[in-house]
Scaffold this motif. Structure first.
Motif, PDB file in Angstrom:
ATOM      1  N   ASP A   6     -47.965  38.077  24.750  1.00 15.99           N
ATOM      2  CA  ASP A   6     -49.350  38.113  24.280  1.00 15.99           C
ATOM      3  C   ASP A   6     -50.279  37.225  25.101  1.00 15.99           C
ATOM      4  O   ASP A   6     -51.476  37.191  24.861  1.00 15.99           O
ATOM      5  N   LEU A   7     -49.749  36.528  26.095  1.00 17.47           N
ATOM      6  CA  LEU A   7     -50.571  35.670  26.945  1.00 17.47           C
ATOM      7  C   LEU A   7     -51.252  36.442  28.071  1.00 17.47           C
ATOM      8  O   LEU A   7     -52.177  35.947  28.687  1.00 17.47           O
ATOM      9  N   GLY A   8     -50.773  37.643  28.357  1.00 17.83           N
ATOM     10  CA  GLY A   8     -51.372  38.439  29.416  1.00 17.83           C
ATOM     11  C   GLY A   8     -50.462  39.565  29.820  1.00 17.83           C
ATOM     12  O   GLY A   8     -49.285  39.596  29.456  1.00 17.83           O
ATOM     13  N   LYS A   9     -51.021  40.501  30.588  1.00 20.50           N
ATOM     14  CA  LYS A   9     -50.237  41.675  30.991  1.00 20.50           C
ATOM     15  C   LYS A   9     -49.342  41.408  32.190  1.00 20.50           C
ATOM     16  O   LYS A   9     -48.279  41.990  32.303  1.00 20.50           O
ATOM     17  N   ARG A  43     -50.248  35.435  32.628  1.00 19.63           N
ATOM     18  CA  ARG A  43     -49.534  34.524  31.726  1.00 19.63           C
ATOM     19  C   ARG A  43     -49.522  33.104  32.284  1.00 19.63           C
ATOM     20  O   ARG A  43     -49.719  32.136  31.549  1.00 19.63           O
ATOM     21  N   LEU A  44     -49.299  32.974  33.593  1.00 25.10           N
ATOM     22  CA  LEU A  44     -49.303  31.642  34.208  1.00 25.10           C
ATOM     23  C   LEU A  44     -50.680  30.987  34.098  1.00 25.10           C
ATOM     24  O   LEU A  44     -50.791  29.795  33.843  1.00 25.10           O
ATOM     25  N   GLU A  45     -51.731  31.781  34.294  1.00 23.58           N
ATOM     26  CA  GLU A  45     -53.086  31.249  34.161  1.00 23.58           C
ATOM     27  C   GLU A  45     -53.361  30.811  32.724  1.00 23.58           C
ATOM     28  O   GLU A  45     -54.005  29.781  32.502  1.00 23.58           O
ATOM     29  N   ALA A  46     -52.877  31.564  31.755  1.00 30.72           N
ATOM     30  CA  ALA A  46     -53.066  31.195  30.352  1.00 30.72           C
ATOM     31  C   ALA A  46     -52.360  29.877  30.044  1.00 30.72           C
ATOM     32  O   ALA A  46     -52.912  29.014  29.349  1.00 30.72           O
ATOM     33  N   VAL A  47     -51.166  29.706  30.564  1.00 29.78           N
ATOM     34  CA  VAL A  47     -50.433  28.460  30.347  1.00 29.78           C
ATOM     35  C   VAL A  47     -51.151  27.306  31.034  1.00 29.78           C
ATOM     36  O   VAL A  47     -51.282  26.214  30.466  1.00 29.78           O
ATOM     37  N   GLN A  48     -51.664  27.526  32.250  1.00 29.81           N
ATOM     38  CA  GLN A  48     -52.398  26.483  32.961  1.00 29.81           C
ATOM     39  C   GLN A  48     -53.645  26.069  32.182  1.00 29.81           C
ATOM     40  O   GLN A  48     -53.938  24.884  32.051  1.00 29.81           O
ATOM     41  N   GLU A  49     -54.372  27.033  31.641  1.00 29.62           N
ATOM     42  CA  GLU A  49     -55.556  26.719  30.842  1.00 29.62           C
ATOM     43  C   GLU A  49     -55.183  25.912  29.610  1.00 29.62           C
ATOM     44  O   GLU A  49     -55.882  24.965  29.232  1.00 29.62           O
TER      45      GLU A  49
END
Length: 62
Positions: free
Chosen positions: A23-26, A31-37
């Protein structure tokens, strides 16, 4: 003796981890950018050293 609490969740397998981050990204990049944010957000909320309680000094004085 371990420092893990008794209610620690059991280790997850690869499929469970994939589902957990889906659910963090496609894409992996999304997903890595979502975790970094998320990490950046946590870092911004950390108190600076002036807001932390003093943990040093002369023992026995309080």
């Amino acid at each position: 003796m371990t420092d893990r609490p008794d209610d620690t969740a059991a280790p997850r397998d690869a499929d469970e981890l994939t589902d957990a981050v889906s659910d963090l990204g496609k894409t992996d990049t999304d997903r890595l950018e979502a975790v970094q944010e998320h990490n950046d957000s946590l870092e911004e909320r950390l108190p600076d050293s002036s807001e932390l309680p003093r943990t040093h000094g002369t023992p026995g004085q309080g």
